[in-house]
Design a protein around this motif. Sequence first.
Motif, PDB file in Angstrom:
ATOM      1  N   VAL A  34      28.356  49.575  47.423  1.00 61.42           N
ATOM      2  CA  VAL A  34      27.644  50.084  46.625  1.00 61.42           C
ATOM      3  C   VAL A  34      28.266  51.506  45.946  1.00 61.42           C
ATOM      4  CG1 VAL A  34      25.904  51.157  45.115  1.00 61.42           C
ATOM      5  CG2 VAL A  34      26.363  48.959  46.404  1.00 61.42           C
ATOM      6  N   LEU A  37      31.055  51.713  44.474  1.00 58.61           N
ATOM      7  CA  LEU A  37      31.504  50.301  42.862  1.00 58.61           C
ATOM      8  C   LEU A  37      31.038  51.525  41.715  1.00 58.61           C
ATOM      9  CD1 LEU A  37      30.363  47.613  43.500  1.00 58.61           C
ATOM     10  CD2 LEU A  37      32.602  47.870  43.232  1.00 58.61           C
ATOM     11  N   ARG A  47      35.358  46.736  39.008  1.00 60.06           N
ATOM     12  CA  ARG A  47      33.430  47.319  38.952  1.00 60.06           C
ATOM     13  C   ARG A  47      33.318  45.461  39.050  1.00 60.06           C
ATOM     14  NH1 ARG A  47      32.071  52.744  36.408  1.00 60.06           N
ATOM     15  NH2 ARG A  47      33.302  53.985  38.093  1.00 60.06           N
ATOM     16  N   TRP A  51      31.010  43.512  41.955  1.00 56.33           N
ATOM     17  CA  TRP A  51      29.468  43.585  42.242  1.00 56.33           C
ATOM     18  C   TRP A  51      29.484  42.060  42.135  1.00 56.33           C
ATOM     19  CZ3 TRP A  51      26.269  46.796  43.251  1.00 56.33           C
ATOM     20  CH2 TRP A  51      26.177  48.411  42.361  1.00 56.33           C
TER      21      TRP A  51
END
Length: 392
Positions: A34, A37, A47, A51
């Motif tokens: 996380v 990103l 990105r 995700w």
Amino acid sequence: MSSVGIGQRPTTPKRRVMKSLWIGVWLVYLGAPVSDLLHGGHSTGVRILGWLGLAVFVVWYAALVFRTGRGETTRLVVASLALLAAQSTLLALSLGREWLVLFVYVSTSSGAALPIRMSRWAIPATAALMTAVALTVPGGHSYLASLLVPALLGGAAMAGVRQLVRTTIELREARATVAQLAANEERLRLARDLHDLLGHSLSLITLKSELAGRMLPDHPEKAAQQVADIENVSRQALVDVREAVSGYRRPRLAGELAGAQVALTAAGITAALPPDLDPVPADADEEAESALAWALREAVTNVVRHSGARRCTVEVLSRQTLGGPVLELSVEDDGSGDGSTGTPGNGLTGLAERLEKAGGSLETSRTKRGFRLVARVPTGTASAPADVGSGS
């Protein structure tokens, strides 16, 4: 661990929530992907794909672990794990070393979802794949040391827990089978005893009835004697049956202690019982022991139903008092309820009456942690018969 249900299908809403929380809490270790990103300097398109890939991985992982134990075929589980491993490899090679942590989840789910014989190979294989990817990804070797041990230990731990749960289930099934066999044996014993008790008596009654029928027209006096004999035999048979039934209904303290262990454990209450499950002295009166066994049954029933306790301690002690030797039973819990139903004949009032008939006594009191019940009966001397007909 049993409340989480690792390796088991959650059958109640509470278990589903607990298992979801148990799975979700470990997702905190996805902080590295996380963070990558959010702050890794990737383009917008990368990105979005990152995700999306992370979301698919989490959903697939959670579904695989959550549904463990629902009868999926091994082939489906292996295919799911292969997909997770492929996702982990693709994301780590595409986005960087921070994504190597996904292999830890693959190893953990291998231990949780695969049979033990297959997880022994799947966990090391996952660790080997992670090592190969880590040596390929720039800077991945620096992450390898911190991820290799968790991957191996996490997978092995989950495999061990799954095997432990499976063994526990097998033991419970075996216990139920043994209980069923014991019940069948008890029925056979009851049938044999009733045959021994009534077979001779009923045969004699039948024979004398036939004799009385043949004698009645010509020899009424002899027929009357046969009828009197029939009455005596039937009365004695009735006495024998009553004594036999009374013996069957009379509980024993050792049996009630074993039953208390099962009842408390099934209710999720930690049971602390005497190490000796047959603590009754050899000279103890049967009726006194029976009254104490009824007291234990009533106390444990109230703990399970009304106390809300987490722990229950049962002690059985032999004491010498001014009135003679007594056997003392103590049942103490840490719950908030008083364990009393308040109904005469079924609650503590009926229990006190039963103990009084056996020459004993009952004491109840609140403690700092919960409720305590103490029952005492005399030992070594005959006591009044206990009323085995009432109880919870």
